[in-house]
Design an enzyme around this catalytic site. Structure first.
Site, mmCIF file in Angstrom:
data_model
loop_
_atom_site.group_PDB
_atom_site.id
_atom_site.type_symbol
_atom_site.label_atom_id
_atom_site.label_comp_id
_atom_site.label_asym_id
_atom_site.label_seq_id
_atom_site.Cartn_x
_atom_site.Cartn_y
_atom_site.Cartn_z
ATOM 1 N N GLU A 99 118.763 -18.084 57.375
ATOM 2 C CA GLU A 99 118.309 -17.851 55.811
ATOM 3 C C GLU A 99 116.950 -18.737 55.467
ATOM 4 O OE1 GLU A 99 117.241 -15.932 53.746
ATOM 5 O OE2 GLU A 99 118.881 -15.040 52.527
ATOM 6 N N ASP A 103 120.210 -19.293 46.970
ATOM 7 C CA ASP A 103 120.029 -19.434 45.586
ATOM 8 C C ASP A 103 121.528 -19.092 44.976
ATOM 9 O OD1 ASP A 103 119.500 -20.010 42.927
ATOM 10 O OD2 ASP A 103 118.037 -18.403 42.779
ATOM 11 N N ASP A 160 108.042 -16.657 49.614
ATOM 12 C CA ASP A 160 107.151 -15.942 48.636
ATOM 13 C C ASP A 160 107.293 -15.971 47.363
ATOM 14 O OD1 ASP A 160 109.476 -14.138 48.911
ATOM 15 O OD2 ASP A 160 107.956 -12.646 48.125
ATOM 16 N N ARG A 166 103.797 -17.019 51.866
ATOM 17 C CA ARG A 166 104.801 -17.204 53.035
ATOM 18 C C ARG A 166 104.144 -17.921 54.051
ATOM 19 N NH1 ARG A 166 109.092 -13.795 52.361
ATOM 20 N NH2 ARG A 166 108.690 -11.441 51.468
#
Ligand code: IMP
Length: 181
Positions: A99, A103, A160, A166
């Protein structure tokens, strides 16, 4: 290096990310020695991190990609759905999810439930960045964590804002004016 005008400041430099990838890959290589884990990148954010990380993994691996969605702009929608599935059978296999950032943890919590039900032997997570203050689920504890960062919206190195930024080679804090327009 020139700073992108929408970025307030660099939080993690390219050099720091590269050396962290080596460190994480060393631990992963030791832990999976003699095994062939399926390393699954979560599209699209994990692509630069996964590319940098896997160069330094020394044990045999297979790779695949999963595309799930939960975010709209800077807020999690709380709903996760698989847009593109992996093509590898995970039954009795060791799975390592890659990942970019964790969050709330909702995305991985849902994904891990799904992969347990598919019969994976083990499921672990490596994340480049963790925002522990944002966590709303208790069942997501990544085994490998690059950096802990405060609860700010960051972009770059795969991350992003509405699909932009990105390609930045560093992780930086996005100026509030960009998303409060
Ligand atoms: P979670 O489900 O809330 O843990 O969110 C995980 C996903 O949300 C990540 O893979 C990112 O796509 C996105 N995300 C969370 N925080 C940020 C951020 O600060 N910048 C960019 N994307 C983020």
């Amino acid at each position: 290096m020139t700073l992108h005008p929408d970025v307030e400041k660099v939080l993690i430099s390219q050099e720091e990310i590269e050396s962290k990838c080596k460190e994480l890959a060393k631990k992963i290589s030791e832990d999976y020695a003699g095994k062939i884990p399926i390393v699954i990148g979560l599209l699209k954010g994990a692509v630069p991190f996964m590319a940098e990380l896997m160069k330094h993994i020394t044990c045999s691996i297979q790779i695949d990609f999963l595309d799930v969605s939960s975010y709209d702009g800077v807020k999690s929608t709380g709903k996760v759905h698989i847009r593109r599935d992996i093509v590898t059978d995970v039954l009795n296999r060791d799975v390592l999810f890659v990942e970019d950032i964790i969050d709330t943890g909702l995305t991985l919590s849902e994904v891990m439930k799904e992969f347990k039900s598919r019969g994976a032997r083990s499921i672990e997570v490596v994340t480049l960045v963790d925002k522990p203050e944002g966590r709303t689920v208790s069942d997501v504890t990544p085994k490998y964590i690059g950096y802990y960062i405060p609860n700010k919206f960051v972009v770059g190195f795969g991350l992003d804002y509405n699909e932009i930024y990105r390609n930045l080679p560093y992780i930086g804090i996005l100026k509030r004016s960009v998303y409060e327009k």
